[in-house]
Design a protein around this motif. Structure first.
Motif, short mmCIF file in Angstrom:
data_model
loop_
_atom_site.label_atom_id
_atom_site.label_comp_id
_atom_site.label_asym_id
_atom_site.label_seq_id
_atom_site.Cartn_x
_atom_site.Cartn_y
_atom_site.Cartn_z
N THR A 159 -2.36 12.25 0.80
CA THR A 159 -1.68 11.13 0.15
C THR A 159 -0.58 10.56 1.03
O THR A 159 -0.43 9.34 1.16
N PHE A 160 0.20 11.43 1.64
CA PHE A 160 1.27 10.95 2.52
C PHE A 160 0.69 10.29 3.78
O PHE A 160 1.32 9.41 4.37
N LEU A 161 -0.51 10.71 4.19
CA LEU A 161 -1.19 10.04 5.29
C LEU A 161 -1.51 8.60 4.90
O LEU A 161 -1.34 7.67 5.71
N VAL A 162 -1.97 8.40 3.67
CA VAL A 162 -2.26 7.05 3.18
C VAL A 162 -0.99 6.22 3.13
O VAL A 162 -0.98 5.04 3.51
N MET A 163 0.11 6.81 2.66
CA MET A 163 1.37 6.08 2.60
C MET A 163 1.80 5.61 4.00
O MET A 163 2.32 4.51 4.14
N ARG A 164 1.52 6.42 4.98
CA ARG A 164 1.95 6.09 6.35
C ARG A 164 1.10 4.97 6.95
O ARG A 164 1.64 4.11 7.68
N PHE A 165 -0.20 4.94 6.67
CA PHE A 165 -1.09 4.05 7.42
C PHE A 165 -1.82 3.00 6.57
O PHE A 165 -2.59 2.21 7.12
N SER A 166 -1.60 2.96 5.25
CA SER A 166 -2.38 2.05 4.40
C SER A 166 -2.08 0.58 4.65
O SER A 166 -2.91 -0.28 4.34
N ASP A 167 -0.93 0.26 5.22
CA ASP A 167 -0.58 -1.13 5.50
C ASP A 167 -0.75 -1.48 6.97
O ASP A 167 -0.18 -2.47 7.45
N GLY A 174 0.81 -1.22 0.00
CA GLY A 174 0.00 0.00 0.00
C GLY A 174 0.84 1.26 0.00
O GLY A 174 0.58 2.21 -0.75
N LYS A 175 1.87 1.27 0.84
CA LYS A 175 2.76 2.44 0.93
C LYS A 175 3.45 2.71 -0.40
O LYS A 175 3.48 3.86 -0.88
N PHE A 176 3.96 1.66 -1.02
CA PHE A 176 4.72 1.85 -2.26
C PHE A 176 3.80 2.22 -3.43
O PHE A 176 4.15 3.07 -4.26
N VAL A 177 2.63 1.61 -3.50
CA VAL A 177 1.69 1.92 -4.57
C VAL A 177 1.18 3.36 -4.45
O VAL A 177 0.98 4.05 -5.46
N THR A 178 0.98 3.82 -3.24
CA THR A 178 0.45 5.17 -3.04
C THR A 178 1.43 6.24 -3.52
O THR A 178 1.01 7.36 -3.86
N LEU A 179 2.72 5.91 -3.58
CA LEU A 179 3.68 6.87 -4.15
C LEU A 179 3.27 7.28 -5.56
O LEU A 179 3.45 8.44 -5.94
N ALA A 232 -9.64 14.58 1.76
CA ALA A 232 -10.42 13.43 2.21
C ALA A 232 -10.44 12.29 1.22
O ALA A 232 -10.54 11.12 1.60
N GLN A 233 -10.36 12.61 -0.08
CA GLN A 233 -10.47 11.53 -1.06
C GLN A 233 -9.21 10.68 -1.14
O GLN A 233 -9.21 9.61 -1.75
N GLN A 234 -8.11 11.13 -0.52
CA GLN A 234 -6.90 10.31 -0.55
C GLN A 234 -7.07 9.01 0.24
O GLN A 234 -6.80 7.93 -0.28
N PRO A 235 -7.52 9.06 1.49
CA PRO A 235 -7.74 7.79 2.20
C PRO A 235 -9.03 7.08 1.81
O PRO A 235 -9.28 5.97 2.28
N SER A 236 -9.87 7.71 0.97
CA SER A 236 -11.17 7.09 0.66
C SER A 236 -11.44 6.97 -0.84
O SER A 236 -12.52 6.53 -1.21
N GLY A 237 -10.46 7.33 -1.68
CA GLY A 237 -10.74 7.35 -3.11
C GLY A 237 -9.73 6.57 -3.95
O GLY A 237 -9.44 5.40 -3.66
N GLU A 238 -9.18 7.22 -4.97
CA GLU A 238 -8.35 6.53 -5.96
C GLU A 238 -7.16 5.78 -5.37
O GLU A 238 -6.85 4.67 -5.83
N PRO A 239 -6.44 6.32 -4.38
CA PRO A 239 -5.33 5.52 -3.81
C PRO A 239 -5.77 4.16 -3.29
O PRO A 239 -5.03 3.18 -3.41
#
Length: 427
Positions: free
Chosen positions: A277-285, A138-143, A327-334
């Protein structure tokens, strides 16, 4: 738990993610650049509003076609081979658009640019996930999504400097894409093939597993996952696409801001979104992925409800844009990008993404046809409709897609196995 890598291995994984993830930079760059460049070219070539609409629609349609074709080809012939070939086509397309002597050449250039952009996305995202450490996909893909967002303010800034140069300004904007594509081609040339894809190919060659058939992707094992991912991305993208197409209009014609003020505020909103987006990179996994998804969905819905309730002004539209971008970063395309890597096996990973991306572009094109009618009828109704769209996508993500088995971890832990076996093990 995330896989333990030595520093050199981790650097290589990040390097692969960055170089392959530039597909998203070039995809967004093609869309945003064309939106401005066509306005500038129109002054020199004198094409009609109908031709302008044709060229814009052609780009969207060819991105869909490219994804639909590039995805299965990458599963069959390899990620590296396909995304290298698509880069050659992208470079040719950008060169045509830089040196186009007339409107007819714009059709050729945009057709090739859209096709290559779409075809590059599925293999590039698959390469990132398959090369990432197990447990950190998740972290790597979100980049890649961070790169997608970074290009928007970059192109807007370029537009500020060349916007008064007419067709020469358009040529310079496409020259930016040409230069980036050449650099990326050089950097990608030495990337090794995806390790998971190589293992799967070798297993097929030696007869350890049967050659993949698309019948399995469309069969009961993965069909519902494919439908769920496609619906989530297609519906959620209506909001993102509407925001991209109508933000400036809402700022100026409805909210009363000047074009320069609207452009500046929109860039600020995108930069705020980059923080998400960087929030998703930090916590998506981590276990916080879905709580953040829920929070992002609630905030995204609230963002679009606010202007409907409070009235459309420069302040409320900016609040909507900034809150929605974040808001769409943790809930959308990423999340689509992450889920589509996790729930499909290597032999179908790119094909499934290509189908979902193509479906999403088609939905966006259909929504674009009716959106002006809704805005003409009632601007608040437009905001409420988008809020409803986001709520629907959130429900699909929460109750459907997030509950699908994640096969990529079984692949990395146990090696090549048939798609049906992987699905059973992941349940």
């Amino acid at each position: 738990m995330p896989e333990t890598l030595n520093p050199a291995q981790r650097r290589r994984a990040w390097w692969t993610a960055g170089v392959a993830g530039m597909a998203s930079y070039m995809d967004a760059g093609a869309i945003v650049t064309t939106g401005t460049a066509l306005v500038l070219y129109r002054e020199e070539f004198g094409f009609t509003e109908f031709q302008y609409g044709q060229l814009s629609a052609l780009l969207t349609a060819m991105i869909a076609v490219g994804a639909l074709i590039g995805g299965p080809l990458a599963d069959r012939f390899g990620r590296r081979r396909v995304f290298t070939l698509t880069l050659f086509v992208y470079i040719l397309a950008a060169a045509i658009l830089v040196f186009a002597p007339g409107a007819g050449w714009l059709y050729v250039g945009i057709l090739l640019l859209g096709f290559s952009s779409g075809a590059d996305l599925p293999p590039s995202l698959a390469m990132i996930a398959e090369s990432a450490p197990d447990g950190e996909e998740g972290k790597f893909v979100t980049l890649s999504h961070a790169l997608w967002m970074i290009v928007i303010p970059i192109v807007n800034v370029i537009g500020i400097f060349v916007g008064d140069l007419g067709a020469d300004g358009a040529r310079l904007m496409y020259a930016h894409l040409l230069l980036v594509a050449v650099v990326v081609l050089v950097l990608r040339w030495r990337l090794p093939e995806s390790p998971l894809w190589q293992e799967k190919r070798e297993a097929v060659r030696t007869g350890s597993i049967d050659r993949a058939s698309l019948k399995v992707l469309f069969g009961p094992t993965y069909l519902w996952a494919l439908i769920g991912v496609s619906l989530f991305y297609g519906i959620q993208n209506i909001a993102a696409n509407s925001n991209g197409q109508y933000a400036i209009y809402l700022f100026t014609d409805v909210g009363g801001a000047t074009v320069s003020t609207a452009s500046l505020l929109n860039v600020i909103a995108v930069i705020i979104g980059l923080g998400g987006t960087f929030l998703v990179m930090r916590f998506s996994d981590t276990p916080l992925r879905m709580p953040l998804f829920l929070l992002g969905t609630v905030l995204a819905v609230a963002a679009w409800v606010l202007p409907g309730l409070l009235g459309v002004t420069t302040a409320t539209v900016f609040l909507m844009a900034a809150l929605f971008w974040f808001a769409q970063q943790p809930s959308g395309e990423p999340l689509f990008k992450i889920w589509s890597q996790e729930i499909f096996p290597t032999e179908y990973r790119s094909a499934a993404q290509g189908i979902a991306i193509a479906f999403t572009r088609a939905v966006a094109a259909g929504a674009a046809l009716v959106t002006p009618l809704i805005i003409e009828q009632s601007v608040p109704l437009f905001f409420y409709c988008i809020a409803g769209v986001l709520l629907t996508a959130g429900l699909i993500g929460w109750f459907w897609v997030s509950r699908m088995p994640q096969v990529i971890h079984q692949e990395k832990a146990a090696g090549p196995q048939s798609a049906r076996v992987l699905a059973e093990q992941a349940k």
